[in-house]
Design a protein around this motif. Structure first.
Motif, mmCIF file in Angstrom:
data_model
loop_
_atom_site.group_PDB
_atom_site.id
_atom_site.type_symbol
_atom_site.label_atom_id
_atom_site.label_comp_id
_atom_site.label_asym_id
_atom_site.label_seq_id
_atom_site.Cartn_x
_atom_site.Cartn_y
_atom_site.Cartn_z
ATOM 1 N N ALA A 41 -58.549 -88.404 -22.741
ATOM 2 C CA ALA A 41 -57.754 -88.831 -21.583
ATOM 3 C C ALA A 41 -56.310 -89.088 -21.990
ATOM 4 O O ALA A 41 -55.372 -88.736 -21.275
ATOM 5 C CB ALA A 41 -58.372 -90.089 -20.966
ATOM 6 N N ALA A 106 -57.160 -79.381 -20.100
ATOM 7 C CA ALA A 106 -56.300 -80.536 -19.839
ATOM 8 C C ALA A 106 -54.842 -80.124 -19.720
ATOM 9 O O ALA A 106 -54.099 -80.645 -18.876
ATOM 10 C CB ALA A 106 -56.462 -81.564 -20.960
ATOM 11 N N MET A 130 -52.501 -88.624 -11.296
ATOM 12 C CA MET A 130 -53.372 -87.996 -12.294
ATOM 13 C C MET A 130 -53.482 -88.756 -13.611
ATOM 14 O O MET A 130 -54.597 -88.964 -14.108
ATOM 15 C CB MET A 130 -52.912 -86.561 -12.548
ATOM 16 C CG MET A 130 -53.110 -85.643 -11.345
ATOM 17 S SD MET A 130 -54.838 -85.292 -11.015
ATOM 18 C CE MET A 130 -55.177 -84.170 -12.371
ATOM 19 N N VAL A 134 -57.181 -90.386 -14.866
ATOM 20 C CA VAL A 134 -57.961 -89.980 -16.033
ATOM 21 C C VAL A 134 -58.229 -91.177 -16.950
ATOM 22 O O VAL A 134 -59.294 -91.273 -17.573
ATOM 23 C CB VAL A 134 -57.264 -88.825 -16.793
ATOM 24 C CG1 VAL A 134 -56.043 -89.299 -17.572
ATOM 25 C CG2 VAL A 134 -58.251 -88.126 -17.719
ATOM 26 N N ALA A 137 -60.931 -93.079 -15.265
ATOM 27 C CA ALA A 137 -62.197 -92.381 -15.463
ATOM 28 C C ALA A 137 -62.797 -92.732 -16.821
ATOM 29 O O ALA A 137 -64.008 -92.964 -16.940
ATOM 30 C CB ALA A 137 -61.988 -90.870 -15.355
ATOM 31 N N THR A 192 -60.371 -90.430 -9.786
ATOM 32 C CA THR A 192 -61.114 -91.037 -10.896
ATOM 33 C C THR A 192 -62.537 -90.489 -10.950
ATOM 34 O O THR A 192 -63.069 -90.214 -12.028
ATOM 35 C CB THR A 192 -61.140 -92.562 -10.747
ATOM 36 O OG1 THR A 192 -59.817 -93.067 -10.871
ATOM 37 C CG2 THR A 192 -62.024 -93.200 -11.820
ATOM 38 N N GLY A 195 -62.359 -87.070 -12.360
ATOM 39 C CA GLY A 195 -62.081 -87.176 -13.787
ATOM 40 C C GLY A 195 -63.289 -87.627 -14.576
ATOM 41 O O GLY A 195 -63.530 -87.144 -15.694
ATOM 42 N N TYR A 196 -64.056 -88.526 -14.012
ATOM 43 C CA TYR A 196 -65.267 -89.007 -14.692
ATOM 44 C C TYR A 196 -66.250 -87.863 -14.923
ATOM 45 O O TYR A 196 -66.813 -87.715 -16.006
ATOM 46 C CB TYR A 196 -65.923 -90.112 -13.871
ATOM 47 C CG TYR A 196 -67.251 -90.566 -14.424
ATOM 48 C CD1 TYR A 196 -67.317 -91.468 -15.489
ATOM 49 C CD2 TYR A 196 -68.451 -90.069 -13.906
ATOM 50 C CE1 TYR A 196 -68.538 -91.867 -16.014
ATOM 51 C CE2 TYR A 196 -69.672 -90.463 -14.425
ATOM 52 C CZ TYR A 196 -69.712 -91.369 -15.477
ATOM 53 O OH TYR A 196 -70.905 -91.753 -16.004
ATOM 54 N N LEU A 199 -64.747 -85.507 -17.612
ATOM 55 C CA LEU A 199 -64.837 -86.086 -18.957
ATOM 56 C C LEU A 199 -66.259 -86.081 -19.462
ATOM 57 O O LEU A 199 -66.511 -85.856 -20.653
ATOM 58 C CB LEU A 199 -64.289 -87.512 -18.938
ATOM 59 C CG LEU A 199 -62.777 -87.671 -18.881
ATOM 60 C CD1 LEU A 199 -62.395 -89.153 -18.793
ATOM 61 C CD2 LEU A 199 -62.097 -87.043 -20.088
#
Length: 205
Positions: A41, A106, A130, A134, A137, A192, A195-196, A199
């Protein structure tokens, strides 16, 4: 275009600095702040800031962010070789290649976001959200570890306390007015979630 000419100089320098300083950060900065060095991140945020602070066009910004993150990986492992004697093969092993692949994704997403957050338009607020999203997240991933015997609850909470204020601060800094900051923070909530999921798919947990 003239505004894109410095990309050939800025990107290699930024990639070396990101990789080498990231290793030094992890090695010498105590936890929980030291945990930021081992975070994809944070590397995504670095790609965002690279293009946000530059004056590159969107295509050049995306390419520059990708190249920066990809080259930062061998720079990181080269620093590890020099400082603590790691094997040079670590610069191109499976883990390094996975980081490079994540860097392409990314760099594309956050490189574009950095340009859009600077240049304006309808996507400015979403783009400005953004970097905070992240980090939020990653904080969510940390909170889900509470109760897992493989992780110390105190460490998890401490690291989360670092990530969340950092995400808020970045959102405030990259937005131009308080209404835009409020909108960006609001948009960071659904981002979020996205992003979670992303990731989680990377395998860096």
């Amino acid at each position: 275009m003239a505004i894109n000419r410095n990309v050939a100089v800025v990107v290699p320098v930024a990639s070396v600095l990101l990789g080498a300083l990231d290793f030094v950060w992890i090695k010498y900065v105590p936890f929980p702040f030291g945990g930021l060095g081992n975070s994809i991140a944070v590397w995504a945020v670095a790609a965002f800031l690279l293009t946000f602070l530059s004056r590159w066009t969107l295509p050049v910004g995306i390419l520059g962010a990708i190249v920066c993150l990809v080259l930062a990986v061998p720079s990181y492992y080269f620093a590890a070789t020099l400082i603590q004697g790691d094997a040079p093969a670590s610069m191109y092993n499976a883990t390094a290649l996975l980081w490079m692949g994540s860097g392409v994704v990314a760099g594309t997403v956050f490189g574009a976001a950095g340009v859009l957050a600077r240049t304006g338009g309808r996507l400015r607020a979403a783009a400005a959200a953004m970097p905070g999203a992240v980090l939020f997240a990653e904080a969510t991933m940390q909170l889900r570890r509470i109760g897992d015997p493989n992780y110390e609850t105190a460490d998890t909470v401490e690291y989360t306390v670092v990530l969340v204020p950092l995400g808020v601060a970045l959102t405030v800094l990259v937005s131009r007015s308080w209404p835009q900051r409020g909108l960006a923070l609001l948009l960071a909530l659904p981002l979020t979630t996205v992003g979670y999921v992303l990731l989680s798919l990377t395998g860096f947990r």
